[in-house]
Design an enzyme around this catalytic site. Structure first.
Site, mmCIF file in Angstrom:
data_model
loop_
_atom_site.group_PDB
_atom_site.id
_atom_site.type_symbol
_atom_site.label_atom_id
_atom_site.label_comp_id
_atom_site.label_asym_id
_atom_site.label_seq_id
_atom_site.Cartn_x
_atom_site.Cartn_y
_atom_site.Cartn_z
ATOM 1 N N ARG A 282 0.820 -1.218 0.000
ATOM 2 C CA ARG A 282 0.000 0.000 0.000
ATOM 3 C C ARG A 282 0.854 1.269 0.000
ATOM 4 N NH1 ARG A 282 -0.898 1.845 5.647
ATOM 5 N NH2 ARG A 282 -3.126 2.271 5.356
ATOM 6 N N GLY B 277 7.604 6.796 13.524
ATOM 7 C CA GLY B 277 7.704 5.549 12.767
ATOM 8 C C GLY B 277 7.097 4.368 13.505
ATOM 9 N N ASP C 27 4.142 3.484 14.732
ATOM 10 C CA ASP C 27 2.707 3.710 14.811
ATOM 11 C C ASP C 27 1.980 2.372 14.608
ATOM 12 O OD1 ASP C 27 3.804 3.789 12.220
ATOM 13 O OD2 ASP C 27 2.303 5.196 11.476
ATOM 14 N N GLU D 215 6.860 -6.929 5.330
ATOM 15 C CA GLU D 215 7.131 -5.720 6.102
ATOM 16 C C GLU D 215 7.669 -6.009 7.493
ATOM 17 O OE1 GLU D 215 4.513 -1.782 7.383
ATOM 18 O OE2 GLU D 215 3.519 -3.708 7.009
#
Length: 523
Positions: A143, A298, A300, A483
């Site tokens: 995304r 970063g 989050d 990720e």
């Protein structure tokens, strides 16, 4: 003096009468452009992922779409989803259709994937929230179809090993351009990211580039390094003890340290409905700024930012973190290096002094003797957080810790954070993605290199072996690099606001680098 250097650095960057604030305001966000349509689309979950609408591409001028919406929305049988589908194209899912060659060495896979993740200036589309950049860059994947600030440093580690130094330099040039345009490097090159930055790795990028470019790169980017420092230190000189302004906090004894922040106190556009829901639970007018500040970090989201056990208790702006202040220590040292290269001895001396003062403050306020780790400091409550997180390795990575602290952190990592597949982000399982059981590539790299800086070669090698093993296990099973990873079990990573993403920029970069450092792990 630094002030004189700063004045010179800023000359000629702005048109007459222009300011950083006006430059940011001149770039409208999707919420600005679409008004009530934006809110209705987000709150009614027209797209499963809130980020989809912020990145969607309209097929006609936005003002025409908004006019049509105002005319049609009150009519019987109006279908909001149909209205949007006829006028917008959803953003692509980056690299989702990339096919892995069966049995391919993962290094060759990564080298090929850079081409899929690369974006060129001519890729820009009209009416998009994406800010056009003048040079090529790498996007993370999934995304995330834009450049991200701190991601890029870890991506660059792999680009260097893949022989793509040219792309590293293009990305650095983009970041320099962003500083020139907006006074800082935003979270990413999207209009809705302009009110915040991310962990400031620009100085570390310059240091990385210097391995190939030599000291000239410090001179070339000194004006941008200074301007980024000005952004993070804005308001420091006028602060009274015990107060804060934007990203700066002055403690009761006059010590100045930094926190994460965001200049807007409204829901994040890319997570609008999620933030509105959190605010209803919290009942605090500052909840949006604290959510946004965590996005700037970063992390989050993570329990490290919570006053309680849930996201609605988030209070990021009350916390002075060791990761951010280690990065600013590096920035101060890098500016000093640039001043030395340009023979500005007074600037070099001043910045070295600032770096040493920050290093001392990191020990005074962020070293938690009981935990054997660097932890966040709540400057309002005047106490250290007891929570150990992987952020404790930052002072080691940037050589801001003493030898004794380095040894203690190694013990804490070994006994508290080290898991079967790498270093856990925290010790808390909250359901948030920056908590256990997830491990993230950037934190593994920072831990490995940071521990090596302090002579902990065996522990560093153990982390590398476990992390690389997990990456390769998932790659062999799925053909994907993702990720984040679950470092406790055989599952992939999870939690957070959106599904697990593949691609994936910083995973590729760190894995490529580690396989160069520890080649036997590829066997």
């Amino acid at each position: 003096m630094l002030q004189n250097v700063l004045r010179v650095a800023c000359m000629g960057v702005w048109l007459a009468g222009a300011t950083v604030a006006s430059a940011q305001e001149a770039v409208p966000t999707p919420a600005d452009i679409y008004g009530e349509l934006f809110k209705d689309v987000q709150l009614n979950a027209v797209f499963p992922d809130s980020k989809s609408f912020t990145d969607a591409l309209p097929n006609r001028p936005p003002e025409r779409i908004l006019s049509e919406y105002r005319q049609l929305k009150g009519q019987p049988g109006f279908d909001l989803k149909k209205f949007v589908a006829e006028r917008f194209s959803p953003p692509p899912n980056v690299a989702s259709d990339f096919h892995t060659v069966a049995g391919q060495d993962v290094r060759h896979h990564i080298d090929a994937l850079w081409k899929v993740l690369e974006r060129k200036p001519e890729d820009q589309r009209e009416y998009t929230s994406r800010i056009a950049l003048p040079y090529r860059y790498i996007v993370p994947g999934g995304r995330f179809n834009e450049i991200y600030y701190w991601d890029s440093y870890f991506t660059m580690q792999g680009l260097e090993e893949s022989g793509r130094h040219d792309l590293t330099m293009d990305m650095i040039a983009n970041f320099g351009w962003l500083i020139d345009q907006f006074g800082h490097i935003p979270n990413g090159n999207r209009s809705y990211f302009l009110s915040r930055s991310q962990p400031p790795f620009f100085a570390a990028m310059i240091e990385l580039a210097a391995d190939e470019e030599g000291e000239s790169v410090y001179k070339k980017y000194l004006p941008q390094l200074i301007r980024e420092y000005q952004f993070w230190m804005d308001g420091a000189s006028a602060l009274k003890p015990g107060s804060s302004h934007r990203r700066v906090v002055k403690l009761a004894d006059g010590t100045v340290l930094n926190r994460y922040y965001d200049d807007r106190n409204v829901p994040r556009e890319e997570a609008y409905k999620e933030d509105v829901a959190t605010a209803k639970v919290a009942g605090s007018p500052e909840i949006y700024r604290n959510l946004r500040a965590a996005a700037e970090s970063g992390w989050d989201f993570s329990s490290r930012w919570f006053a309680g056990k849930e996201l609605a208790t988030i209070h990021t702006t009350d916390l002075i973190p060791p990761d951010l202040n280690s990065l600013l220590y590096q920035l101060e040292r890098t500016i000093a290096k640039g001043c030395e290269v340009t023979a500005d001895t007074s600037c070099a001396k001043e910045m070295k002094g600032k770096a040493e003062a920050r290093k001392a403050a990191i020990t005074k306020y962020l070293w938690n003797t009981k935990a054997g780790a660097f932890t966040d400091y709540d400057w309002r409550a005047k106490k250290l957080s007891p929570q150990v997180t992987a952020a404790t390795v930052y002072p080691l990575y940037f050589n801001a810790a003493s030898k004794e602290q380095g040894k203690a952190v190694a013990t804490t990592v070994r006994t508290t954070l080290l898991k079967p597949h790498g270093v856990a982000t925290t010790t808390v399982s909250s359901g948030e993605q920056w908590d256990a059981p997830n491990g993230w590539a950037p934190l593994q790299w920072l831990a490995i290199k940071g521990l090596k800086n302090y002579g902990e070669e065996q522990l560093a090698a153990t982390i590398a072996q476990r992390w690389v093993g997990k990456n390769l296990q998932v790659f062999k099973a799925t053909g994907k690099l993702v990720e984040k990873y679950d470092v406790l079990s055989d599952q992939a990573g999870g939690g957070g606001e959106y599904p697990l993403q593949d691609g994936f920029g910083w995973t590729n970069g760190v894995l490529r680098k580690l396989l160069a450092m520890y080649p036997k792990l590829a066997e």
